[in-house]
Write a protein that holds these residues in place. Structure first.
Motif, PDB file in Angstrom:
ATOM      1  N   TYR A   1     -19.099  44.908  17.646  1.00 15.44           N
ATOM      2  CA  TYR A   1     -20.306  44.219  17.175  1.00 15.44           C
ATOM      3  C   TYR A   1     -20.305  43.994  15.659  1.00 15.44           C
ATOM      4  O   TYR A   1     -21.231  43.360  15.140  1.00 15.44           O
ATOM      5  CB  TYR A   1     -21.549  45.032  17.544  1.00 15.44           C
ATOM      6  N   VAL A   2     -19.303  44.514  14.951  1.00 19.28           N
ATOM      7  CA  VAL A   2     -19.271  44.361  13.478  1.00 19.28           C
ATOM      8  C   VAL A   2     -19.051  42.921  13.053  1.00 19.28           C
ATOM      9  O   VAL A   2     -19.763  42.411  12.170  1.00 19.28           O
ATOM     10  CB  VAL A   2     -18.184  45.287  12.883  1.00 19.28           C
ATOM     11  N   PRO A   3     -18.107  42.144  13.643  1.00 20.38           N
ATOM     12  CA  PRO A   3     -17.951  40.731  13.252  1.00 20.38           C
ATOM     13  C   PRO A   3     -19.177  39.907  13.664  1.00 20.38           C
ATOM     14  O   PRO A   3     -19.730  40.098  14.748  1.00 20.38           O
ATOM     15  CB  PRO A   3     -16.704  40.289  14.014  1.00 20.38           C
ATOM     16  N   VAL A   4     -19.569  39.015  12.773  1.00 20.93           N
ATOM     17  CA  VAL A   4     -20.711  38.127  13.019  1.00 20.93           C
ATOM     18  C   VAL A   4     -20.317  36.712  12.597  1.00 20.93           C
ATOM     19  O   VAL A   4     -19.665  36.521  11.562  1.00 20.93           O
ATOM     20  CB  VAL A   4     -21.961  38.578  12.234  1.00 20.93           C
ATOM     21  N   ILE A   5     -20.689  35.711  13.393  1.00 15.92           N
ATOM     22  CA  ILE A   5     -20.403  34.310  13.086  1.00 15.92           C
ATOM     23  C   ILE A   5     -21.487  33.773  12.149  1.00 15.92           C
ATOM     24  O   ILE A   5     -22.683  33.856  12.465  1.00 15.92           O
ATOM     25  CB  ILE A   5     -20.357  33.462  14.365  1.00 15.92           C
ATOM     26  N   ASN A   6     -21.040  33.251  11.013  1.00 15.89           N
ATOM     27  CA  ASN A   6     -21.940  32.512  10.120  1.00 15.89           C
ATOM     28  C   ASN A   6     -21.860  31.050  10.520  1.00 15.89           C
ATOM     29  O   ASN A   6     -20.955  30.328  10.105  1.00 15.89           O
ATOM     30  CB  ASN A   6     -21.516  32.713   8.666  1.00 15.89           C
ATOM     31  N   GLU A   7     -22.816  30.647  11.333  1.00 10.85           N
ATOM     32  CA  GLU A   7     -22.756  29.301  11.910  1.00 10.85           C
ATOM     33  C   GLU A   7     -22.927  28.217  10.858  1.00 10.85           C
ATOM     34  O   GLU A   7     -22.351  27.114  10.985  1.00 10.85           O
ATOM     35  CB  GLU A   7     -23.846  29.169  12.986  1.00 10.85           C
ATOM     36  N   GLU A   8     -23.637  28.522   9.812  1.00 12.16           N
ATOM     37  CA  GLU A   8     -23.868  27.497   8.771  1.00 12.16           C
ATOM     38  C   GLU A   8     -22.594  27.200   8.006  1.00 12.16           C
ATOM     39  O   GLU A   8     -22.257  26.033   7.773  1.00 12.16           O
ATOM     40  CB  GLU A   8     -24.960  27.994   7.818  1.00 12.16           C
ATOM     41  N   ASN A   9     -21.847  28.262   7.634  1.00 12.60           N
ATOM     42  CA  ASN A   9     -20.610  28.065   6.859  1.00 12.60           C
ATOM     43  C   ASN A   9     -19.363  28.078   7.733  1.00 12.60           C
ATOM     44  O   ASN A   9     -18.250  27.951   7.214  1.00 12.60           O
ATOM     45  CB  ASN A   9     -20.480  29.164   5.803  1.00 12.60           C
ATOM     46  N   LYS A  10     -19.536  28.259   9.015  1.00 15.19           N
ATOM     47  CA  LYS A  10     -18.413  28.287   9.952  1.00 15.19           C
ATOM     48  C   LYS A  10     -17.362  29.313   9.505  1.00 15.19           C
ATOM     49  O   LYS A  10     -16.177  28.998   9.341  1.00 15.19           O
ATOM     50  CB  LYS A  10     -17.772  26.896  10.072  1.00 15.19           C
ATOM     51  N   CYS A  11     -17.806  30.546   9.343  1.00 19.61           N
ATOM     52  CA  CYS A  11     -16.899  31.627   8.943  1.00 19.61           C
ATOM     53  C   CYS A  11     -17.323  32.930   9.607  1.00 19.61           C
ATOM     54  O   CYS A  11     -18.377  33.008  10.247  1.00 19.61           O
ATOM     55  CB  CYS A  11     -16.872  31.772   7.421  1.00 19.61           C
ATOM     56  N   ILE A  12     -16.478  33.938   9.424  1.00 17.18           N
ATOM     57  CA  ILE A  12     -16.729  35.257  10.018  1.00 17.18           C
ATOM     58  C   ILE A  12     -17.071  36.231   8.911  1.00 17.18           C
ATOM     59  O   ILE A  12     -16.337  36.363   7.922  1.00 17.18           O
ATOM     60  CB  ILE A  12     -15.491  35.764  10.779  1.00 17.18           C
ATOM     61  N   GLU A  13     -18.198  36.919   9.086  1.00 21.17           N
ATOM     62  CA  GLU A  13     -18.587  37.971   8.156  1.00 21.17           C
ATOM     63  C   GLU A  13     -18.792  39.272   8.933  1.00 21.17           C
ATOM     64  O   GLU A  13     -18.769  39.292  10.168  1.00 21.17           O
ATOM     65  CB  GLU A  13     -19.856  37.573   7.410  1.00 21.17           C
ATOM     66  N   LEU A  14     -18.983  40.342   8.215  1.00 21.99           N
ATOM     67  CA  LEU A  14     -19.137  41.665   8.837  1.00 21.99           C
ATOM     68  C   LEU A  14     -20.544  42.194   8.622  1.00 21.99           C
ATOM     69  O   LEU A  14     -21.134  42.001   7.555  1.00 21.99           O
ATOM     70  CB  LEU A  14     -18.121  42.659   8.261  1.00 21.99           C
TER      71      LEU A  14
END
Length: 627
Positions: free
Chosen positions: A68-81
């Motif tokens: 569950y640590v990875p999260v999708i940043n849908e606005e910037n189309k990237c992966i954050e934690l």
């Protein structure tokens, strides 16, 4: 390892110095001895065993938190934690790893029982212990300790880039799945023997065992839900990578939100649409992961929200064996759904099978308990019945003794003294012969009863009528109670007379079988009853100090049971020798005359017996009988 099992040849599990690192439950029969003599080390081992096994289950529940640590940043189309979860998950994992490390250290400290030894030898040699533990148990423990989630999720997952990024992420996902193999083996082997012992010995309620198996079902739903979340992110980033390969300047991007060289990826909205229906017309088919992307669960940092959403997805599909899942043509997605179906089927079968087994064991245990209670009840009833029988028997004997005393009309004080001596013996459950109470009475009471019953009877005997009172009392004291059954012979004609009998109860018949001319016919039979005596020939002979026993001139046979007192020849001689001076001077002449007459009478009877045996004539004699 904590699940390493030591067994004797008879199949029963045994424990060594650290046996509770191997077993969480004690065997019946050993539990009581443990309570009586508690061993501090053993209690520590038991506590540690429970802690370790629970930590294994908790560790399986904690590892999915990394997914569950990875999260999708849908606005910037990237992966954050998720920073909070990124910190919390490793800390929790560290606690379980520390417990596992301590358990490994303890395995080198514990001895074990040699299975091949006939005498079940306890092995304490450190080298033998280490060699026994190294393979395969140490390998499994080390694989469990490997920081695969920390490295794969927190470090590598976002940093993979380039043309081989899709293949590398597939391998990372496979490694994440592989880490559960040693985990599952560790849990299965560490709980297998304790649960078997619990089924066999421990008296846990059925709901506890059902709850344990159901908890495995819940943990599996949690793990599958977390995998669905991670694979949904992996599937969306796969779409991004495929789309980037068609756009100049996008190739080699890692889609890491912390990468400042991240370019403009707005084109990915059209290439990887997630808000449209998941049909074959869209550029990319997300399959079973479309719901996670469309619901926004992979975009949220609200942990409770995405945890319960993913858990519900895992529980629902595990319960339905994945029947409602619509997969794409992606091979790994199909494998994931197959895994859900097979795993759900196995867990369901395991849960139902164990539930049925537990119900059978509970039924058998209840039946055993019922039989035990029945046996205890029957035993108690038997004891009560025996006590009642003993009480009734004692009352019957008391009643019989009372009848016996009433029959002889004993005085009240004498009755009281007799009962005071007999009742304690009856209460001690000792056998008491009611027909012969004299052997249980003290000598003074016994003599008093004999004098009361027989003193007047002795005075009726002609040879004793002029005797001193003290001599008669001494004779009474020497009397012995005798009992004869129905139709039994007391003395036969021609037999030596070794006792004089004084009847106190019953009926007997005295008769002769010789008429003096050699023919065998009975002329008459004399009735003897209470107050009569026979065998007075011994008194006559004893008082004259002759050394021979007289012969009985008649046969005495009982008609029914009789009670009497017997004066034995040896006792008579002792009495006469000790009490001769009690015979008064005025009594000597009558006594001497009577002795001469008695001697003459015996002489005539002996002659008649000799003639009858040779066909001669019988000369009758006049015998003396008391009334």
């Amino acid at each position: 390892m904590s699940f390493h099992v030591n067994r004797l040849q008879n199949g029963e599990s045994v424990s060594n110095v650290g046996q509770f690192l191997h077993y969480g439950f004690e065997i019946e029969g050993q539990h009581s001895s443990t309570e009586k003599n508690p061993d501090p080390h053993r209690r520590f081992s038991q506590t540690w065993s429970i802690i370790f096994r629970l930590s294994c289950v908790i560790a399986v529940s904690l590892d999915p938190l990394f997914f569950y640590v990875p999260v999708i940043n849908e606005e910037n189309k990237c992966i954050e934690l998720d920073k909070k979860l990124r910190t919390l998950a490793p800390i929790l994992r560290t606690f379980t790893d520390i417990i596992c490390l301590l358990n490994i250290a303890l395995q080198f400290y514990n001895g074990y029982i040699d299975e091949n030894s006939k005498n079940a030898t306890l092995i304490k040699d450190p080298w033998k212990i280490a060699r026994r533990y190294l393979w395969p148990y140490l390998v499994i423990d080390i694989l469990v300790l490997l920081p695969i989630p920390q490295v794969a999720i927190l470090i590598l997952f976002r940093e993979v880039r380039g043309s081989k990024a899709l293949v590398i992420r597939k391998y990372l996902t496979a490694v994440l799945l592989f880490q559960y193999v040693p985990r599952i083996i560790q849990i299965y082997l560490s709980w297998k023997d304790p649960m078997r012992k619990a089924n066999r010995y421990a008296k846990f309620p059925i709901w506890f065992k059902a709850a344990f198996n159901f908890s495995l079902y819940i943990i599996a739903s949690h793990v599958l839900g977390a995998l669905w979340y991670l694979l949904s992110i992996e599937r969306e980033t796969a779409c991004w990578l495929i789309a980037c390969q068609k756009q100049p300047g996008c190739v080699g991007s890692s889609f890491n939100c912390d990468d400042h060289s991240l370019g403009n990826h707005t084109f990915l909205t059209d290439s990887c649409p997630i808000n449209t229906p998941n049909t074959t017309d869209v550029p990319f088919d997300f399959g079973i992961f479309h719901d996670a992307l469309q619901s926004g669960v992979v975009h949220s940092k609200d942990f409770p929200q995405k945890f319960f959403q993913c858990f519900w997805w895992g529980l629902r599909n595990l319960s339905t064996l994945g029947q409602g899942l619509q997969t794409s043509n992606y091979v790994w997605e199909s494998c994931f759904t197959i895994l859900i179906c097979i795993f759900g089927l196995l867990l369901f079968s395991y849960f139902i099978g164990n539930l049925q087994l537990y119900m059978q064991l509970e039924t058998a245990r209840s039946e055993k308990k019922r039989k035990k209670m029945k046996q205890e009840r029957e035993k108690k009833e038997e004891e009560e019945r025996m006590k009642m029988e003993e009480k009734l028997e004692m009352e019957e004997k008391k009643r019989t003794i009372g009848i016996w005393m009433f029959k002889y009309r004993l005085p009240g004080e004498m009755k009281k003294q007799i009962m005071q001596n007999i009742i304690p013996r009856l209460e001690r459950k000792k056998d008491v012969c009611v027909e012969n109470l004299f052997c249980y009475l003290p000598e003074d009471i016994s003599n008093a009863v004999k004098r009361y019953l027989c003193l007047d009877l002795l005075k009726k005997v002609p040879v004793l009528q002029n005797m001193d009172e003290q001599l008669l009392r001494n004779i009474c004291d020497s009397l012995k109670p005798v009992y004869y059954k129905e139709r039994s012979y007391i003395v036969r004609e021609g037999d030596p007379i070794d006792a004089t009998f004084f009847m106190t109860d019953g009926i007997a018949w005295a008769y002769t079988t010789s008429n003096g001319e050699g023919s065998s016919s009975s002329s008459h039979a004399e009735r003897l009853e209470k107050g009569h005596f026979f065998g007075e020939e011994l008194l006559e002979l004893g008082l004259s100090k002759l050394s021979r026993l007289p012969l009985s001139p008649r046969t005495v046979k009982t008609h029914g049971p009789i009670e009497a007192f017997a004066l034995m020849d040896e006792d008579l001689k002792k009495i006469i020798s000790k009490n001769w001076m009690h015979v008064g001077k005025e009594q000597l002449e009558p006594f001497a005359a009577y002795v001469v007459q008695a001697a003459w009478r015996r002489h005539r009877e002996n002659k008649n017996l000799e003639r009858s045996s040779h066909g001669g004539r019988y000369l009758p004699s006049s015998g003396t009988q008391g009334n």
